[in-house]
Design a protein around this motif. Structure first.
Motif, PDB file in Angstrom:
ATOM      1  N   ILE A  64       0.766  -1.327  -0.015  1.00 18.62           N
ATOM      2  CA  ILE A  64      -0.047  -0.046  -0.100  1.00 18.62           C
ATOM      3  C   ILE A  64       0.815   1.149   0.076  1.00 18.62           C
ATOM      4  O   ILE A  64       2.058   1.261   0.332  1.00 18.62           O
ATOM      5  CB  ILE A  64      -1.012  -0.076   1.349  1.00 18.62           C
ATOM      6  N   THR A  65       0.200   2.351  -0.554  1.00 19.69           N
ATOM      7  CA  THR A  65       1.041   3.676  -0.654  1.00 19.69           C
ATOM      8  C   THR A  65      -0.288   4.623  -0.391  1.00 19.69           C
ATOM      9  O   THR A  65      -1.403   4.320  -0.952  1.00 19.69           O
ATOM     10  CB  THR A  65       1.666   4.308  -1.876  1.00 19.69           C
ATOM     11  N   ALA A  91      -5.485  -7.939  -7.868  1.00 18.96           N
ATOM     12  CA  ALA A  91      -6.055  -6.762  -8.318  1.00 18.96           C
ATOM     13  C   ALA A  91      -5.330  -5.389  -7.718  1.00 18.96           C
ATOM     14  O   ALA A  91      -4.755  -5.686  -6.706  1.00 18.96           O
ATOM     15  CB  ALA A  91      -7.535  -6.776  -7.992  1.00 18.96           C
ATOM     16  N   ARG A  92      -5.546  -4.258  -8.412  1.00 19.98           N
ATOM     17  CA  ARG A  92      -5.059  -3.253  -7.951  1.00 19.98           C
ATOM     18  C   ARG A  92      -6.138  -2.049  -7.807  1.00 19.98           C
ATOM     19  O   ARG A  92      -7.106  -1.956  -8.674  1.00 19.98           O
ATOM     20  CB  ARG A  92      -4.003  -2.706  -9.096  1.00 19.98           C
ATOM     21  N   LEU A  93      -6.258  -1.593  -6.341  1.00 17.51           N
ATOM     22  CA  LEU A  93      -7.408  -0.417  -6.426  1.00 17.51           C
ATOM     23  C   LEU A  93      -6.465   0.981  -6.129  1.00 17.51           C
ATOM     24  O   LEU A  93      -5.649   1.180  -5.212  1.00 17.51           O
ATOM     25  CB  LEU A  93      -8.173  -0.729  -4.925  1.00 17.51           C
ATOM     26  N   HIS A  94      -6.815   1.743  -7.005  1.00  9.07           N
ATOM     27  CA  HIS A  94      -6.341   3.246  -6.924  1.00  9.07           C
ATOM     28  C   HIS A  94      -7.340   4.175  -6.610  1.00  9.07           C
ATOM     29  O   HIS A  94      -8.373   4.250  -7.466  1.00  9.07           O
ATOM     30  CB  HIS A  94      -5.660   3.507  -8.389  1.00  9.07           C
ATOM     31  N   ALA A  95      -7.249   5.262  -5.817  1.00  6.98           N
ATOM     32  CA  ALA A  95      -7.969   6.134  -5.494  1.00  6.98           C
ATOM     33  C   ALA A  95      -7.270   7.711  -5.584  1.00  6.98           C
ATOM     34  O   ALA A  95      -6.117   7.532  -5.094  1.00  6.98           O
ATOM     35  CB  ALA A  95      -8.868   5.988  -3.944  1.00  6.98           C
ATOM     36  N   TYR A 100      -4.513   7.145  -2.647  1.00  4.00           N
ATOM     37  CA  TYR A 100      -4.202   5.884  -2.262  1.00  4.00           C
ATOM     38  C   TYR A 100      -4.054   4.717  -3.262  1.00  4.00           C
ATOM     39  O   TYR A 100      -4.882   4.864  -3.986  1.00  4.00           O
ATOM     40  CB  TYR A 100      -4.774   5.555  -0.552  1.00  4.00           C
ATOM     41  N   GLU A 101      -3.000   3.447  -2.850  1.00  4.71           N
ATOM     42  CA  GLU A 101      -3.109   2.634  -3.848  1.00  4.71           C
ATOM     43  C   GLU A 101      -3.088   1.245  -2.969  1.00  4.71           C
ATOM     44  O   GLU A 101      -2.030   1.198  -2.096  1.00  4.71           O
ATOM     45  CB  GLU A 101      -2.113   2.789  -5.026  1.00  4.71           C
ATOM     46  N   VAL A 102      -3.611   0.355  -3.393  1.00  6.12           N
ATOM     47  CA  VAL A 102      -3.639  -1.019  -2.780  1.00  6.12           C
ATOM     48  C   VAL A 102      -3.289  -2.060  -3.753  1.00  6.12           C
ATOM     49  O   VAL A 102      -4.262  -2.076  -4.786  1.00  6.12           O
ATOM     50  CB  VAL A 102      -4.594  -1.345  -2.035  1.00  6.12           C
ATOM     51  N   VAL A 103      -2.233  -2.652  -3.771  1.00  4.67           N
ATOM     52  CA  VAL A 103      -2.201  -3.881  -4.747  1.00  4.67           C
ATOM     53  C   VAL A 103      -2.218  -5.061  -4.103  1.00  4.67           C
ATOM     54  O   VAL A 103      -1.462  -5.426  -3.035  1.00  4.67           O
ATOM     55  CB  VAL A 103      -0.758  -3.669  -5.366  1.00  4.67           C
ATOM     56  N   PHE A 104      -3.375  -5.834  -4.219  1.00  7.61           N
ATOM     57  CA  PHE A 104      -3.490  -7.076  -3.693  1.00  7.61           C
ATOM     58  C   PHE A 104      -2.562  -8.478  -4.048  1.00  7.61           C
ATOM     59  O   PHE A 104      -2.783  -8.402  -5.363  1.00  7.61           O
ATOM     60  CB  PHE A 104      -5.077  -7.400  -3.547  1.00  7.61           C
ATOM     61  N   TYR A 105      -2.081  -9.011  -3.369  1.00  6.06           N
ATOM     62  CA  TYR A 105      -1.341 -10.262  -3.638  1.00  6.06           C
ATOM     63  C   TYR A 105      -1.934 -11.476  -3.216  1.00  6.06           C
ATOM     64  O   TYR A 105      -2.536 -11.416  -2.111  1.00  6.06           O
ATOM     65  CB  TYR A 105      -0.052 -10.139  -3.322  1.00  6.06           C
TER      66      TYR A 105
END
Length: 263
Positions: free
Chosen positions: A97-98, A129-133, A104-109
């Motif tokens: 996460i950053t 998946a990647r979630l970017h806001a 914010y950005e979350v890359v799920f592994y």
């Protein structure tokens, strides 16, 4: 008392006191040395520390991992995250996460072992998946990122997707699109012109899925691009001047599953 008698009594007293006194200094030293020896022997009987007893990252449930991510995100944005992600059997969820106040950005592994968030090995697993806001200067700027379209106004070949929904097919440059609107969402299924029926099948499968699953409510609009060839699945929606986007998902239906679990 006669001097001889006094001498006898004194000598007898010394002998009596000597008999009642502690052991000699050598014996005392020997006794003193025995106690530390007992302590050393007691320590040597302790079990060695198992590496597992020092484990700092025991396996957590998906809900616990997601809640930990929510806590670790340091941002002023509304923290929207999926409630569940697809994992293979015997795999674990982790993430990198950053974040800052406006992004914010979350890359799920998916990992083989329980792995802490942002651990140096977190990114070694398979990306789920990647979630970017991101917050934009204005609602208009955010709307530009969505590029919402009303497909009924653009024309194209009408096609019945079921459930009272009409899609519109359009082809060009070797690609074919089956596109439709659901509320404030614009959705388009992509395929090649040589596989036109696959695009129609994907559009109908997505329409059926969305009859029982709800995408996030956008303010104002949302756009979903799903791909037959699993190469470019993107789902984005805005909340006023903030845009949320899900990508890096191979399977288009899984991308929709993740998006509809956002909360």
């Amino acid at each position: 008392m006669k001097p001889l008698m006094r001498m006898f009594i004194s000598t007898f007293t010394v002998i009596l006191l000597s008999a009642c006194s502690p052991n000699s200094e050598a014996e005392q030293a020997t006794n003193d040395s025995k106690e530390p020896t007992a302590e050393v022997e007691a320590d040597s009987t302790q079990e060695p520390t198992s590496p597992e007893s020092n484990q700092t990252n025991p396996a957590m449930t998906q809900a616990e991992v997601i809640e930990s991510i929510r806590t670790d995100l340091k941002t002023n944005l509304t923290k929207l995250l999926p409630s569940e992600l697809p994992l293979q059997n015997d795999k674990y969820l982790t993430a990198t996460i950053t974040s800052d106040e406006s992004i914010y950005e979350v890359v799920f592994y998916e990992s083989k072992e329980p792995t802490a968030i942002n651990h140096e090995t977190s990114a070694e697993g398979r990306i789920i998946a990647r979630l970017h806001a991101q917050k934009y200067e204005s609602k208009e700027k955010a709307d530009e990122q969505i590029a919402f379209e009303n497909f009924s106004e653009l024309g194209g070949q009408p096609i019945d997707l079921g459930y009272g929904i009409t899609g519109y097919q359009d082809a060009g440059a070797g690609s074919m699109w089956t596109s439709w609107n659901e509320g404030r969402w614009a959705i388009a299924a992509h395929t090649r012109t040589t596989d036109g029926e696959k695009g129609e099948e994907l559009a109908k499968e997505a329409t059926k899925f969305l009859e029982t699953h709800t995408l996030p409510i956008p303010k104002t609009n949302g756009f979903a691009h799903i791909d037959v060839y699993q190469s470019d699945n993107r789902i984005a929606w805005q909340n006023e001047n903030v845009v949320y986007k899900i990508d890096e998902v191979k399977d288009p239906m899984i991308a929709l599953e993740i998006a509809t679990s956002i909360e």
